[in-house]
Design a protein around this motif. Structure first.
Motif, PDB file in Angstrom:
ATOM      1  N   ALA A 170       0.849  -1.199   0.000  1.00 54.59           N
ATOM      2  CA  ALA A 170       0.000   0.000   0.000  1.00 54.59           C
ATOM      3  C   ALA A 170       0.884   1.250   0.000  1.00 54.59           C
ATOM      4  N   HIS A 171       1.960   1.208   0.770  1.00 56.77           N
ATOM      5  CA  HIS A 171       2.901   2.336   0.831  1.00 56.77           C
ATOM      6  C   HIS A 171       3.525   2.574  -0.552  1.00 56.77           C
ATOM      7  N   LEU A 172       3.900   1.485  -1.212  1.00 55.54           N
ATOM      8  CA  LEU A 172       4.478   1.609  -2.563  1.00 55.54           C
ATOM      9  C   LEU A 172       3.463   2.197  -3.540  1.00 55.54           C
ATOM     10  N   SER A 173       2.217   1.747  -3.412  1.00 56.90           N
ATOM     11  CA  SER A 173       1.194   2.240  -4.340  1.00 56.90           C
ATOM     12  C   SER A 173       0.877   3.715  -4.089  1.00 56.90           C
ATOM     13  N   ASP A 174       1.294   4.236  -2.920  1.00 61.34           N
ATOM     14  CA  ASP A 174       1.167   5.684  -2.676  1.00 61.34           C
ATOM     15  C   ASP A 174       2.244   6.459  -3.431  1.00 61.34           C
ATOM     16  N   GLY A 175       3.199   5.722  -4.021  1.00 61.09           N
ATOM     17  CA  GLY A 175       4.197   6.365  -4.876  1.00 61.09           C
ATOM     18  C   GLY A 175       5.434   6.839  -4.152  1.00 61.09           C
ATOM     19  N   CYS A 176       5.927   6.037  -3.199  1.00 64.05           N
ATOM     20  CA  CYS A 176       7.127   6.466  -2.466  1.00 64.05           C
ATOM     21  C   CYS A 176       8.374   6.263  -3.337  1.00 64.05           C
ATOM     22  N   ALA A 177       8.974   7.361  -3.759  1.00 58.57           N
ATOM     23  CA  ALA A 177      10.129   7.289  -4.658  1.00 58.57           C
ATOM     24  C   ALA A 177      11.353   6.706  -3.951  1.00 58.57           C
ATOM     25  N   LEU A 178      11.469   6.980  -2.654  1.00 57.08           N
ATOM     26  CA  LEU A 178      12.636   6.460  -1.915  1.00 57.08           C
ATOM     27  C   LEU A 178      12.602   4.934  -1.852  1.00 57.08           C
ATOM     28  N   CYS A 179      11.425   4.407  -1.554  1.00 58.81           N
ATOM     29  CA  CYS A 179      11.303   2.948  -1.454  1.00 58.81           C
ATOM     30  C   CYS A 179      11.457   2.302  -2.834  1.00 58.81           C
ATOM     31  N   GLU A 180      10.914   2.942  -3.880  1.00 58.95           N
ATOM     32  CA  GLU A 180      11.080   2.420  -5.248  1.00 58.95           C
ATOM     33  C   GLU A 180      12.558   2.331  -5.587  1.00 58.95           C
ATOM     34  N   GLU A 181      13.298   3.359  -5.204  1.00 61.69           N
ATOM     35  CA  GLU A 181      14.716   3.394  -5.518  1.00 61.69           C
ATOM     36  C   GLU A 181      15.464   2.306  -4.753  1.00 61.69           C
ATOM     37  N   ARG A 182      15.130   2.146  -3.459  1.00 61.19           N
ATOM     38  CA  ARG A 182      15.781   1.106  -2.673  1.00 61.19           C
ATOM     39  C   ARG A 182      15.465  -0.286  -3.229  1.00 61.19           C
ATOM     40  N   LEU A 183      14.237  -0.435  -3.666  1.00 58.63           N
ATOM     41  CA  LEU A 183      13.804  -1.701  -4.260  1.00 58.63           C
ATOM     42  C   LEU A 183      14.592  -1.973  -5.548  1.00 58.63           C
ATOM     43  N   ARG A 184      14.738  -0.927  -6.357  1.00 59.03           N
ATOM     44  CA  ARG A 184      15.468  -1.074  -7.625  1.00 59.03           C
ATOM     45  C   ARG A 184      16.920  -1.469  -7.353  1.00 59.03           C
ATOM     46  N   GLU A 185      17.569  -0.764  -6.420  1.00 58.65           N
ATOM     47  CA  GLU A 185      18.976  -1.054  -6.098  1.00 58.65           C
ATOM     48  C   GLU A 185      19.127  -2.485  -5.578  1.00 58.65           C
ATOM     49  N   SER A 186      18.203  -2.889  -4.727  1.00 57.96           N
ATOM     50  CA  SER A 186      18.296  -4.232  -4.140  1.00 57.96           C
ATOM     51  C   SER A 186      18.097  -5.301  -5.203  1.00 57.96           C
TER      52      SER A 186
END
Lengths: 251, 187
Positions: A28-44
């Motif tokens: 749900a947090h991701l679907s709110d559009g958190c760019a920081l978490c998206e970036e961490r997810l991408r790096e991981s």
């Protein structure tokens, strides 16, 4: 929950191990559009892909490629099949009816699945909203909590925020609206100001409406704060403010 | 095992999205071994890994237009897709076989590499100098159980008999280290 905890969940999500309520809340947090978490997810995911590429290679048999090429070339093959095949009327009508039924059922199934996916996404977002509302309500029930209005500073003059601050427990919660979304390299940082001393109070990003409900980390002891401000900083935050002030408010 | 330079791979995926079968063949030639190796590591069965390889490339063919290079490299996209479909298969196998316990749990021993039988045993091991192999064993194990065996953090905690908090910390520390090792490799 401070944002560092979301980033920690992003890592566990990337490796596929997040489960239960934590998984639901994080999605749900991701679907709110958190760019920081998206970036961490991408790096991981990139790091994990590198790990996968370090496995000792196993070569697949050549027949797999042959079969795949045959399957993706299905349209051309089907045309050839049709030109070689002579239908009788009863077989043709029966086959057409069966094909129509299959198409209708498939279409229905796809539409149902789509609706189900949408409903699940909406439900996750609503649960997240309810959880946030409960969190705010619980925080407000403490008589020690004061609310401080933070107003936007140009070019973010339309932005507003309310900070719920408990100076005894040194815990707080920030609710914003109308803040512009940051680029992937930037994030907002909250500061507690005690005279000339500025204490970092957490890093956050906002959704498309400029909203966030951000729970501050418990702040270390300092002189009593007389102001709070939000600045735009590099992603991850900085120990001393470097960027422009976007919100400010006094106790 | 290395893929194409990122620009070439991205261009191939674009061509694929336009229905170019030759591009599909070239992309397959470059990434089939990666996908098959990963599938074999997850499923530990060559026939199942071949099926998964086919499924993944058919999905790539259908969904090439959804690929967004800003959200990750072609390798990460393809591996994430493979893992996701592999997990579906693993769960289906586990539903069929309720007595499933990852191999390490069955023996009660700790292994340095995944345990397979027969021909698969000699394949799909982590190479000695890889970033994963350079992690401390306790961290590598949680990553392998989650990433390759598809266990959740709760299942891992039960499996290795450690508190959930310890599992979370190990996963995060391992990923942090992997990111550093991979980042260092890039320079």
């Amino acid at each position: 929950m401070n944002h560092e905890e979301w980033l920690e969940r992003a890592e566990i999500y990337a490796v596929g191990a997040l489960d239960g309520d934590e998984l639901r809340d994080f999605e749900a947090h991701l679907s709110d559009g958190c760019a920081l978490c998206e970036e961490r997810l991408r790096e991981s995911r990139e790091a994990l892909a590198e790990a996968a590429m370090a496995l000792e290679p196993a070569v697949p048999p050549a027949r797999v490629k042959t079969e795949l090429l045959r399957r993706i070339g299905g349209t051309a093959d089907a045309k050839e099949e049709r030109s070689r095949f002579s239908w009788s009327w009863p077989v043709g009508i029966g086959a057409l009816a069966a094909a129509g039924l299959v198409i209708a059922l498939t279409w229905n199934l796809i539409a149902t699945q789509k609706r189900l996916d949408e409903t699940q996404r909406e439900l996750a977002a609503m649960r997240s909203q309810v959880a946030q509302n409960e969190e705010v309500k619980e925080f407000l029930s403490d008589p020690q909590v004061r609310s401080i209005i933070l107003t936007g500073v140009p070019p973010s003059a339309g932005a507003k925020a309310v900070l719920l601050w408990n100076s005894t427990s040194r815990k707080g919660m920030l609710l914003t609206i109308g803040l512009p979304q940051t680029s992937a390299e930037k994030a907002y940082e909250l500061w507690g100001l005690a005279g000339s001393e500025a204490v970092p109070a957490g890093v956050f990003t906002v959704n498309e409406q400029g909203r966030v409900v951000f729970r501050l980390p418990t702040l270390p002891e300092s002189k009593p704060f007389d102001k709070f401000a939000v600045t735009l900083e590099p992603m991850g935050g900085v120990p001393k403010a470097t960027g422009p002030v976007v919100l400010v408010g006094s106790l | 095992m290395s893929g194409l330079p990122a620009d070439e791979a991205i261009e191939l995926i674009r061509q694929l999205a336009r229905g170019d079968r030759a591009a599909f063949g070239r992309l397959y030639d470059h990434y089939a071994t990666l996908v098959f190796t990963f599938a074999l590591r997850m499923l530990r069965d060559r026939a199942a890994a071949e099926d998964l390889l086919q499924e993944v490339f058919l999905q790539i063919w259908r969904e090439a237009s959804n690929y967004n290079s800003e959200r990750g490299s072609p390798e990460a996209w393809i591996i994430t897709m493979t893992r996701s479909r592999g997990i579906d298969r693993l769960r289906s196998i586990r539903r069929r076989d309720r007595s499933f316990v990852p191999m390490e749990g069955r023996s009660g021993k700790t292994h340095d590499a995944p345990v397979e039988s027969g021909a698969a045993a000699s394949e799909a091991r982590v190479t000695v100098n890889s970033a994963l192999a350079r992690l401390p064993e306790s961290q590598r194990k949680v990553i392998e159980l989650a990433y390759f065996d598809g266990l959740s953090q709760t299942e891992i905690a039960e499996q290795i008999n450690e508190p959930l908090g310890t599992v979370k910390t190990r996963i995060r520390t391992a990923l942090q280290r992997l990111r550093e090792l991979v980042g260092a490799k890039a320079f």
